[in-house]
Each structure stands twice: as C-alpha cells, then as structure tokens.
Design an enzyme around this catalytic site. Structure first.
Site, PDB file in Angstrom:
ATOM      1  CB  SER A   1      -0.895   0.003   1.238  1.00 28.67           C
ATOM      2  OG  SER A   1      -1.642   1.195   1.297  1.00 28.67           O
TER       3      SER A   1
ATOM      4  CG  ASN B   1       6.732   7.863   3.020  1.00 26.53           C
ATOM      5  OD1 ASN B   1       5.613   8.339   3.255  1.00 26.53           O
ATOM      6  ND2 ASN B   1       7.087   6.632   3.377  1.00 26.53           N
TER       7      ASN B   1
ATOM      8  CB  CYS C   1       0.388   5.671   8.856  1.00 24.99           C
ATOM      9  SG  CYS C   1       1.190   7.018   7.947  1.00 24.99           S
TER      10      CYS C   1
END
Length: 304
Positions: free
Chosen positions: A22, A70, A131
């Site tokens: 993902s 990121n 996350c």
C-alpha cells in the site's frame, strides 16, 4: 516442471506470493502500463479514509543513503471517490485487490470496514494501524495492544472479508501487538510498516521533510523486518505477509523462510515499476534451479 508458486492467505487464493505494498502502487490502475497485474499475486491499494486527505506539506519524500524517507500523510481520494472512480478499473483485473484503510477513531475504522465490505471488487481488507506520519488515529492504535484489540474487534464485526492487520515496527514488543490483533479476530498480519526516521539539511540547518520526521523504507529496514516476521511467526498462528526492503527474489524468499506466506514489494516499485513481476519470475527461477517444486514447502523452513 514449473514450480508451484500458489499460496492461500486469509482465505485468498493467490497465483503467487508477491503483492505490492500500500502507498507504493496507487490504486493499481496507475501501474497497469508497466506491470502485467495478472502476473502478480495481489495488489494493495493506497490507504483509504472516509473523507479525502490532501496529505502533508511538501517536501515529503527524500532519498537517504540508507533508503527512502517519506511523510506523505496518507493522501487519498476518500471512500466515495474510490467507489465511483477506482473500483470500475478493479473489475477489469482478475488479480485480487486488497483495500488498505484507516480512520481517526474506532468508529471511523469500523465504518470504513463496513463500506469496503460492500464492494464486491475488493477481495480483502488491510487495516492500517501503523502509519507514522499522521497525528491522529493510525499510530495510536498501532503501539498500544489494548487499542489495537479494540479497533480490530470493531473492524472484524463490520466485515466478513479477509481481514489483514498491518503492524508498525515502532514498538518495543511486536509479538504483543500481533497477539492482540489475533485475539481480536484478524485473519492475517502484514509487517512491517516504515521505521520512523529523520533527514537533515546541514547547510540550511533544517529538517529536509516539512513534517520533520518520516517513515524509512528500502533495503536498510530489511534486517529489522526479517527479525520481526520471524518473531511473530514463532508466536502467533496466523499467516504473515512480510514487508520491508524486498528488492529481488532472494529477499522475498528469505521472508518466506522466516515464516511469511506472502510478501509485499514497496520501495522497489519506485526504482522499477515492474519490480514485483520481476520478483515473481526470479522466485520461479530460483525454485526450479534448486529443485523446489512448491514454494509452500519453504514457509518457515529456516534452519537454526
């Protein structure tokens, strides 16, 4: 005779163990020009939320000597636009599409599971509780076993589809997180997500990323990911999808040896959009050259 690469995970029958991760493969359609989607085992969509998200300010990606950092911030189109604009493409592909999703609250997670459960083109759900780049939801559920149990329980009650929980490495005890998710009714676990990191611009004396910190992926995280997959495989009787720095077929097979039934390819797709397909071909070649007729015989076959 060609080796048998087929595996079953969380009730999903895959032609081979290689998925895309993902956040690295869009919604599948973006990579269709570069990859034969029907040559890979499955693909996982970009993380979805109830409402669209713009993500974090830029710059939000930086390459470091150890890998990619990121802080996208879960930018996505939202469930309504996904259903209207992305699902029609999924009807054209025979390869299973797994929808990754997240929420800010347990109720939002459950609502997302319910909405995705109603989409026939979605073969399975991957719950993102890991996350590191958002300030609400996500990581809170991914670092506290009690919170993880509660959110997975709510999702379990909202869907009958295969339910995969994606775990964060940014914890002190990955096994306790895995056990909490298993107790709550998860069908499978995927690990690891990115490791929280930082990049500095010395000349400007500032962080490179606007978010200051981000998630490190790529070859640097592979040893950590292998260790965590091995630990979880020893402790939890759920199928595991290994993630973390898988750049080639040998990397993928190492994850299977330590206990993964399948793998996800992430950062490698940014270097070579066809990386996942190339890894499938490389696995087939390795198995044939080493007289292994069935990849399933390698799952957890590490000798210590």
């Amino acid at each position: 005779m060609k080796p048998d690469l087929s595996v079953t995970i969380a009730g999903l029958e895959l032609r081979n163990p290689v998925m895309t991760a993902s956040g690295t493969f869009g919604y599948g359609e973006e990579f269709a020009e570069y990859v034969d989607l029907e040559a890979i085992g499955a693909f996982v969509t970009k993380g979805l939320s109830l409402k669209p998200r713009a993500g974090n300010p830029t710059p939000r990606i930086v390459e470091t000597p150890g890998g990619m950092l990121n802080a996208i911030g879960l930018q996505n189109v939202g469930i309504d636009a996904f259903t209207e604009k992305k699902v029609p493409f999924l009807r054209t592909v025979a390869t299973p599409a797994i929808a990754n999703f997240f929420g800010n609250t347990i109720d939002e997670y459950a609502e997302m599971a319910r909405r995705l459960d109603a989409i026939p083109e979605v073969a399975g759900l991957e719950v993102n509780i890991s996350c590191p780049n958002v300030k609400q939801g996500g990581i809170v559920f991914g670092t506290d076993p009690r919170c993880a149990f509660e959110v997975v329980t709510a999702c379990r009650e909202a869907t009958i589809k295969p339910l995969i929980v994606k775990l964060s490495p940014n914890v002190t005890d990955i096994v306790s997180m895995a056990r909490a998710c298993a107790d709550a009714g998860a069908d499978a676990l995927s690990l690891i997500n990115t490791l929280t990191g930082m990049a500095i611009d010395l000349d400007r004396r500032r962080p490179v990323l606007a978010n200051i910190t981000g998630g490190l992926s790529g070859p640097a995280v592979k040893p950590v990911a292998l260790r965590m997959v091995w630990q979880v495989a020893q402790a939890v009787a759920l199928p595991i999808i290994g993630i973390g720095g898988i750049m080639n077929a040998r990397d993928a097979l190492e994850f299977i040896l330590v206990g993964a039934t399948a793998v996800q390819v992430g950062t490698a797709s940014f270097i070579n959009p066809g990386a996942a397909q190339a890894i499938v071909a490389g696995m087939e070649t390795w198995l044939a050259e080493n007289g292994v007729g069935d990849v399933k015989s390698l799952i957890g076959a590490l000798e210590i």
